[in-house]
Design a protein around this motif. Structure first.
Motif, PDB file in Angstrom:
ATOM      1  N   ARG A  13       0.834  -1.199   0.000  1.00  0.00           N
ATOM      2  CA  ARG A  13       0.000   0.000   0.000  1.00  0.00           C
ATOM      3  C   ARG A  13       0.873   1.255   0.000  1.00  0.00           C
ATOM      4  NH1 ARG A  13      -2.461  -0.825   4.490  1.00  0.00           N
ATOM      5  NH2 ARG A  13      -4.083  -2.141   3.595  1.00  0.00           N
ATOM      6  N   ASN A  14       1.896   1.273   0.831  1.00  0.00           N
ATOM      7  CA  ASN A  14       2.794   2.423   0.879  1.00  0.00           C
ATOM      8  C   ASN A  14       3.523   2.611  -0.447  1.00  0.00           C
ATOM      9  OD1 ASN A  14       2.177   3.156   3.507  1.00  0.00           O
ATOM     10  ND2 ASN A  14       3.843   1.957   4.411  1.00  0.00           N
ATOM     11  N   HIS A  15       3.942   1.502  -1.050  1.00  0.00           N
ATOM     12  CA  HIS A  15       4.669   1.590  -2.313  1.00  0.00           C
ATOM     13  C   HIS A  15       3.783   2.204  -3.395  1.00  0.00           C
ATOM     14  CE1 HIS A  15       8.148   0.264  -4.742  1.00  0.00           C
ATOM     15  NE2 HIS A  15       7.262   0.226  -5.724  1.00  0.00           N
ATOM     16  N   ALA A  16       2.553   1.717  -3.495  1.00  0.00           N
ATOM     17  CA  ALA A  16       1.625   2.249  -4.497  1.00  0.00           C
ATOM     18  C   ALA A  16       1.341   3.729  -4.247  1.00  0.00           C
ATOM     19  CB  ALA A  16       0.324   1.444  -4.477  1.00  0.00           C
ATOM     20  N   ARG A  17       1.189   4.106  -2.969  1.00  0.00           N
ATOM     21  CA  ARG A  17       0.924   5.510  -2.645  1.00  0.00           C
ATOM     22  C   ARG A  17       2.114   6.388  -3.014  1.00  0.00           C
ATOM     23  NH1 ARG A  17       0.239   5.321   2.845  1.00  0.00           N
ATOM     24  NH2 ARG A  17      -1.885   4.562   2.513  1.00  0.00           N
ATOM     25  N   LEU A  18       3.322   5.899  -2.757  1.00  0.00           N
ATOM     26  CA  LEU A  18       4.518   6.671  -3.102  1.00  0.00           C
ATOM     27  C   LEU A  18       4.640   6.871  -4.610  1.00  0.00           C
ATOM     28  CD1 LEU A  18       7.049   5.088  -0.591  1.00  0.00           C
ATOM     29  CD2 LEU A  18       6.371   7.501  -0.672  1.00  0.00           C
ATOM     30  N   ILE A  19       4.323   5.845  -5.380  1.00  0.00           N
ATOM     31  CA  ILE A  19       4.393   5.973  -6.833  1.00  0.00           C
ATOM     32  C   ILE A  19       3.396   7.013  -7.323  1.00  0.00           C
ATOM     33  CG2 ILE A  19       3.838   4.777  -9.001  1.00  0.00           C
ATOM     34  CD1 ILE A  19       6.581   4.126  -8.028  1.00  0.00           C
ATOM     35  N   LEU A  38       7.841  14.316  -1.008  1.00  0.00           N
ATOM     36  CA  LEU A  38       7.126  13.105  -1.417  1.00  0.00           C
ATOM     37  C   LEU A  38       6.646  12.342  -0.193  1.00  0.00           C
ATOM     38  CD1 LEU A  38       6.210  10.896  -3.367  1.00  0.00           C
ATOM     39  CD2 LEU A  38       8.569  10.035  -3.384  1.00  0.00           C
ATOM     40  N   ALA A  39       7.510  12.217   0.810  1.00  0.00           N
ATOM     41  CA  ALA A  39       7.129  11.518   2.040  1.00  0.00           C
ATOM     42  C   ALA A  39       5.938  12.202   2.706  1.00  0.00           C
ATOM     43  CB  ALA A  39       8.317  11.455   2.991  1.00  0.00           C
ATOM     44  N   ALA A  40       5.990  13.535   2.768  1.00  0.00           N
ATOM     45  CA  ALA A  40       4.905  14.272   3.413  1.00  0.00           C
ATOM     46  C   ALA A  40       3.591  14.081   2.662  1.00  0.00           C
ATOM     47  CB  ALA A  40       5.271  15.753   3.486  1.00  0.00           C
ATOM     48  N   VAL A  44       3.917   9.373   4.915  1.00  0.00           N
ATOM     49  CA  VAL A  44       4.850   8.409   5.504  1.00  0.00           C
ATOM     50  C   VAL A  44       6.114   9.156   5.932  1.00  0.00           C
ATOM     51  CG1 VAL A  44       3.975   6.518   4.084  1.00  0.00           C
ATOM     52  CG2 VAL A  44       5.946   7.852   3.290  1.00  0.00           C
ATOM     53  N   GLY A  45       6.961   8.466   6.671  1.00  0.00           N
ATOM     54  CA  GLY A  45       8.225   9.057   7.071  1.00  0.00           C
ATOM     55  C   GLY A  45       9.261   8.964   5.969  1.00  0.00           C
ATOM     56  N   ALA A  46      10.307   9.778   6.078  1.00  0.00           N
ATOM     57  CA  ALA A  46      11.376   9.752   5.077  1.00  0.00           C
ATOM     58  C   ALA A  46      12.015   8.368   4.994  1.00  0.00           C
ATOM     59  CB  ALA A  46      12.431  10.804   5.402  1.00  0.00           C
ATOM     60  N   GLY A  47      12.116   7.684   6.146  1.00  0.00           N
ATOM     61  CA  GLY A  47      12.708   6.351   6.145  1.00  0.00           C
ATOM     62  C   GLY A  47      11.922   5.369   5.292  1.00  0.00           C
ATOM     63  N   THR A  48      10.607   5.530   5.259  1.00  0.00           N
ATOM     64  CA  THR A  48       9.771   4.647   4.433  1.00  0.00           C
ATOM     65  C   THR A  48      10.073   4.859   2.956  1.00  0.00           C
ATOM     66  OG1 THR A  48       8.000   4.619   6.085  1.00  0.00           O
ATOM     67  CG2 THR A  48       7.396   4.049   3.834  1.00  0.00           C
ATOM     68  N   VAL A  49      10.256   6.118   2.570  1.00  0.00           N
ATOM     69  CA  VAL A  49      10.592   6.403   1.169  1.00  0.00           C
ATOM     70  C   VAL A  49      11.868   5.660   0.782  1.00  0.00           C
ATOM     71  CG1 VAL A  49      11.255   8.178  -0.498  1.00  0.00           C
ATOM     72  CG2 VAL A  49       9.475   8.656   1.192  1.00  0.00           C
ATOM     73  N   TYR A  50      12.880   5.753   1.626  1.00  0.00           N
ATOM     74  CA  TYR A  50      14.180   5.169   1.274  1.00  0.00           C
ATOM     75  C   TYR A  50      14.212   3.649   1.441  1.00  0.00           C
ATOM     76  CZ  TYR A  50      15.926   9.858   0.723  1.00  0.00           C
ATOM     77  OH  TYR A  50      16.118  11.144   0.269  1.00  0.00           O
ATOM     78  N   ARG A  51      13.271   3.097   2.186  1.00  0.00           N
ATOM     79  CA  ARG A  51      13.163   1.633   2.216  1.00  0.00           C
ATOM     80  C   ARG A  51      12.628   1.102   0.885  1.00  0.00           C
ATOM     81  NH1 ARG A  51      11.726   2.331   7.643  1.00  0.00           N
ATOM     82  NH2 ARG A  51       9.487   2.350   7.171  1.00  0.00           N
ATOM     83  N   HIS A  52      11.747   1.865   0.283  1.00  0.00           N
ATOM     84  CA  HIS A  52      11.180   1.448  -0.999  1.00  0.00           C
ATOM     85  C   HIS A  52      12.068   1.852  -2.173  1.00  0.00           C
ATOM     86  CE1 HIS A  52       7.169   0.003   0.283  1.00  0.00           C
ATOM     87  NE2 HIS A  52       7.361   0.828   1.301  1.00  0.00           N
ATOM     88  N   PHE A  53      12.703   3.007  -2.039  1.00  0.00           N
ATOM     89  CA  PHE A  53      13.552   3.528  -3.105  1.00  0.00           C
ATOM     90  C   PHE A  53      14.853   4.029  -2.474  1.00  0.00           C
ATOM     91  CE2 PHE A  53       9.076   4.433  -4.114  1.00  0.00           C
ATOM     92  CZ  PHE A  53       8.933   3.614  -5.230  1.00  0.00           C
ATOM     93  N   ASP A  57      17.270   7.760  -8.082  1.00  0.00           N
ATOM     94  CA  ASP A  57      17.405   7.037  -9.353  1.00  0.00           C
ATOM     95  C   ASP A  57      16.540   5.782  -9.374  1.00  0.00           C
ATOM     96  OD1 ASP A  57      19.170   8.957 -10.163  1.00  0.00           O
ATOM     97  OD2 ASP A  57      20.971   7.764  -9.775  1.00  0.00           O
ATOM     98  N   ALA A  58      16.412   5.109  -8.240  1.00  0.00           N
ATOM     99  CA  ALA A  58      15.574   3.910  -8.178  1.00  0.00           C
ATOM    100  C   ALA A  58      14.111   4.259  -8.415  1.00  0.00           C
ATOM    101  CB  ALA A  58      15.742   3.218  -6.826  1.00  0.00           C
ATOM    102  N   LEU A  59      13.680   5.375  -7.866  1.00  0.00           N
ATOM    103  CA  LEU A  59      12.310   5.836  -8.077  1.00  0.00           C
ATOM    104  C   LEU A  59      12.091   6.199  -9.541  1.00  0.00           C
ATOM    105  CD1 LEU A  59       9.511   6.826  -7.205  1.00  0.00           C
ATOM    106  CD2 LEU A  59      10.587   8.974  -6.456  1.00  0.00           C
ATOM    107  N   ILE A  60      13.050   6.907 -10.127  1.00  0.00           N
ATOM    108  CA  ILE A  60      12.939   7.306 -11.519  1.00  0.00           C
ATOM    109  C   ILE A  60      12.880   6.090 -12.438  1.00  0.00           C
ATOM    110  CG2 ILE A  60      14.305   8.336 -13.399  1.00  0.00           C
ATOM    111  CD1 ILE A  60      15.012  10.579 -11.414  1.00  0.00           C
TER     112      ILE A  60
END
Length: 214
Positions: A13-19, A38-40, A44-53, A57-60
């Motif tokens: 769910r978090n991954h889909a929301r971040l995308i 993006l986290a805000a 989610v927290g900044a740590g969640t963003v970096y756990r997924h990406f 570059d990984a996000l891109i």
């Protein structure tokens, strides 16, 4: 439901929301927009963003792959249109609207080309586009000198309306009609001037690649 199952569901769910929020953020501010924002936006927290990406570059790269998947999803509808002309029309309409709604796409394409010059999945669409062109020409609806590169350039022209903001998007139908009228086969047509590049050359140019350096 086990704790592990719940955690996996939350992660998906978090991954889909971040995308989805990344698409909105990059549409508004470009692909270098702060990931903290993006986290805000995703709640989610900044740590969640970096756990997924692990990095931007990984996000891109995932957003680029998501775009390629979208083309695959649209392909059957376009190829299976009732007539060759409708395939041409739907190609320009569907993809032009998508490009317009994704103004960060050119920057995304160039960044991926910088990250991985050998990654060129877009080339696989050449045969699909050639197929719908050949069908439309065979039925006599499309002028015979149109190429896959022409259709891609016209799609990008339609999509460029997205660079001007949402207020310009209603004009896309008007521009599409002008383009379609120019593509129709007629007995009084003069040949199109000049030569067009090969599909691979156009693909690399759209991604900002310098073929001479490869």
């Amino acid at each position: 439901m086990t704790s592990a199952t719940s955690n996996r569901r939350d992660a998906r769910r978090n991954h889909a929301r971040l995308i989805e929020e990344a698409k909105r953020l990059f549409t508004e501010r470009g692909i270098d927009a702060p990931l903290d924002e993006l986290a805000a936006r995703a709640g989610v927290g900044a740590g969640t963003v970096y756990r997924h990406f692990p990095n931007r570059d990984a996000l891109i790269r995932e957003l680029y792959d998501d775009a390629i998947a979208m083309f695959h999803d649209l392909g059957p509808e376009i190829v299976d249109a009732p007539t060759g002309w409708e395939s041409i029309e739907w190609f320009l309409d569907r993809l032009g609207a998508w490009v317009a709604a994704t103004p960060y796409l050119p920057a995304l394409m160039r960044r991926v080309a910088e990250l991985d010059p050998g990654y060129r999945p877009g080339l696989e669409f050449e045969s699909i586009i050639d197929g719908i062109i050949e069908r439309a020409i065979a039925e006599g609806s499309l002028r015979a000198d149109v190429t896959a590169v022409d259709l891609n350039i016209l799609t990008n022209m339609l999509g460029s309306l997205g660079q001007y903001g949402g207020a310009m998007l209603p004009y896309q139908r008007r521009q599409l009609r002008i383009i379609l009228d120019g593509l129709r086969a007629r007995p009084d047509l003069e040949p199109l001037p000049g030569a067009v590049p090969g599909f691979g050359e156009f693909h690399d140019a759209a991604h900002g690649r310098d073929a001479a350096q490869e």
